[in-house]
Design an enzyme around this catalytic site. Structure first.
Site: not given
Length: 281
Positions: A42, A47, A72, A105
């Site tokens: 994931d 990120y 996401k 998200h």
């Protein structure tokens, strides 16, 4: 590994590997996770590690069909055209032409005074089109509460299949979980171990001890028995393996009751409708 089934029949590995704050290739974390047995990864554009993750997966040589990759789109990538472009960028960074799961998200942009309902619906329409085109096997949301989901589903032609939320002992979001299950939405858990305060909680340690398991393993088994896919993250190969060793025992009904009725603790302080309200505990 065991799996959970989505409404469209897609099988989701029951434990995934969370990559938030993981840089991917530099420290060998992804390679170690693969070695431990993880195939569900994931990530998110926010990120900043999609390219590193994709590179590490490619270097490991695991066939793409054996992997379950989820990403996401971030708050500043919402809207129909923005979402389509964000998906293309994520796929390019990950080195794949499709994703197994793609999520919105957060339900609201950083400006909490902005109208979010229509923005969510436009963004969701893009995900529906990506799904229909076969570019993603399943679509869903993250950090949506029931009122966000209700709004989205008023106009959605395809219902969300997943909702990824903060979930752990001390913060199980029971109403949200119940709403998701009533509408065929699979809950996933970010922060299923609840950070230091949860892992060091003496009450949970006492419940875990008779099973011969750690508090972390208890937390993950708790999620599974609640019908939630946990997404633990770790940089330690030993802990990675331990986090997968959660299928050989079952928490009793009495102990599940004890966990589910603990007072709230360990919450991150993140809430989609309000500014950050508390410090992580």
């Amino acid at each position: 590994m065991q799996t959970f089934s989505l409404t469209n029949g897609v099988q989701v590995p029951a434990v995934g590997f969370g990559t938030y704050l993981t840089n991917g290739t530099d420290d060998g974390t992804v390679a170690a996770a693969l070695q431990a047995g993880y195939r569900h990864f994931d990530t998110a554009s926010f990120y900043g590690n999609e390219q590193a993750l994709g590179g590490a997966l490619a270097a490991a040589g695991v066939p793409r069909g054996e992997l379950f990759l989820a990403s996401k789109l971030w708050k500043d990538e919402m809207g129909y055209e923005n979402a389509l472009a964000a998906f293309d960028r994520s796929c390019a960074r990950l080195g794949t032409d499709y994703l197994d799961l793609y999520l919105i998200h957060w339900p609201r942009p950083d400006d909490l005074s902005a109208e979010w309902r229509q923005l969510d619906r436009e963004t969701w329409r893009a995900l529906e089109d990506l799904y229909r085109a076969g570019r993603v096997r399943a679509i869903g949301v993250s950090n949506f509460l029931p009122h966000h989901l209700r709004s989205l589903m008023e106009t959605a032609e395809i219902a969300p299949m997943v909702n990824q939320i903060e979930f752990h002992p001390g913060y199980p979001q029971l109403h949200n979980i119940a709403f998701c299950k009533a509408h065929g939405i699979l809950p996933e858990a970010w922060s299923p171990l609840g950070r230091t305060r949860v892992l060091q909680d003496e009450r949970l340690a006492a419940i875990a001890a008779p099973y011969g398991k750690s508090t972390a393993q208890l937390c993950l088994r708790f999620a599974l028995q609640c019908g939630v896919v946990p997404l633990p993250k770790s940089s330690s190969p030993v802990r990675m393996a331990a986090n997968l060793d959660v299928f050989g025992f079952e928490i009793s009904d009495e102990d599940m009751d004890r966990i589910l009725t603990l007072p709230q603790f360990g919450w991150s302080g993140l809430h989609p409708d309000f500014p950050r309200a508390a410090q992580p505990g």
